[in-house]
Design a protein around this motif. Structure first.
Motif, short mmCIF file in Angstrom:
data_model
loop_
_atom_site.label_atom_id
_atom_site.label_comp_id
_atom_site.label_asym_id
_atom_site.label_seq_id
_atom_site.Cartn_x
_atom_site.Cartn_y
_atom_site.Cartn_z
N SER A 80 45.08 39.37 40.53
CA SER A 80 44.71 40.77 40.66
C SER A 80 43.80 41.12 41.78
O SER A 80 43.88 41.74 42.70
N ARG A 81 42.59 40.21 41.59
CA ARG A 81 41.63 40.07 42.57
C ARG A 81 42.11 39.78 44.04
O ARG A 81 41.79 40.70 45.12
N GLU A 82 42.90 38.73 44.20
CA GLU A 82 43.20 38.33 45.46
C GLU A 82 44.27 39.38 46.16
O GLU A 82 44.29 39.71 47.43
N ILE A 83 45.20 39.72 45.16
CA ILE A 83 46.20 40.62 45.77
C ILE A 83 45.54 42.05 46.17
O ILE A 83 45.92 42.58 47.12
N ALA A 84 44.67 42.36 45.39
CA ALA A 84 43.91 43.63 45.94
C ALA A 84 43.15 43.44 47.14
O ALA A 84 42.91 44.48 47.90
#
Length: 226
Positions: A80-84
């Motif tokens: 989630s962090r990297e896609i955000a």
């Protein structure tokens, strides 16, 4: 006074029309939906299931919740962090997260659940319920990974649509199956089918945003990912 009201209404419209405002509203609606339908399903369970079946179901959820700590590797948070940070990494992180879940996390969780029911010497009926809950929870977690990706790329509208379909089918199915006198294993089998269909439907939705999306397992990348 009229000017202040006009400015206030204009501010509210700007907040609603903004991407953050829309996603916030959709997120709240999604949470209300989940709470409401889960509450109704709980009432159905309490009304139609016996003490033993309800206890076995609660036990299954508890065991799966504990064992998931040792099988998920925290990849959902990283994904989630990297896609955000960069939506272009959706294929890389979500594709590999689903690959890890299918090839490593789910088999590991199922083996741990088998070991738990063996060591704790549960009855056959309870063991079956625990294993069915394990399978259903794993399928739901796959859809949750995709839902987290939708949230990260600010498409809460798609996530809400998926959850409305999923929860509605679960509630209607639970009411019909339990009112007709079928027992918990049959209902869990229905839940597993619904979870599988919703997962495939979620994949189709992510492909609309990422046309070449596919589930992958990159060994070199996953050594760092895990």
């Amino acid at each position: 006074m009229i000017i202040e009201v006009s400015m206030f209404m204009r501010l509210n419209n700007n907040i609603y029309n903004s991407r953050i405002g829309k996603n916030s509203i959709l997120s709240v609606l999604d949470q209300i939906l989940n709470l409401g339908i889960n509450f109704l399903i709980t009432i159905l369970f309490a009304r139609y299931l016996g003490v033993n079946s309800l206890g076995a179901y609660s036990l299954g959820l508890s065991i799966v919740g504990i064992l998931s700590i040792f099988s998920d590797f925290g990849i959902g948070t990283i994904m989630s962090r990297e896609i955000a940070k960069n939506a272009n990494k959706t294929q890389l992180y979500l594709g590999n997260a689903l690959g890890i879940k299918l090839l490593i996390s789910f088999p590991l969780l199922f083996l741990l659940a088998l070991l738990a029911v063996y060591l704790l010497d549960y009855s056959y009926e309870t063991s079956v319920i625990i294993l069915l809950v394990t399978i259903n929870s794993s399928l739901l977690s796959l859809t949750r990974y995709i839902g987290s990706a939708f949230t990260s790329i600010h498409r809460n509208d798609i996530l809400l649509k998926i959850n409305v379909i999923n929860k509605s089918l679960a509630l209607i199915g639970a009411f019909l199956i339990l009112s007709l006198g079928y027992q918990l294993p049959f209902l869990l089998g229905f839940f597993i089918c619904i979870s599988g269909v919703i997962f495939l439907y979620s994949i189709q939705n992510i492909k609309i945003l990422v046309p070449r999306f596919s589930i992958v397992f990159n060994k070199r990348f996953n050594k760092v990912f895990i």
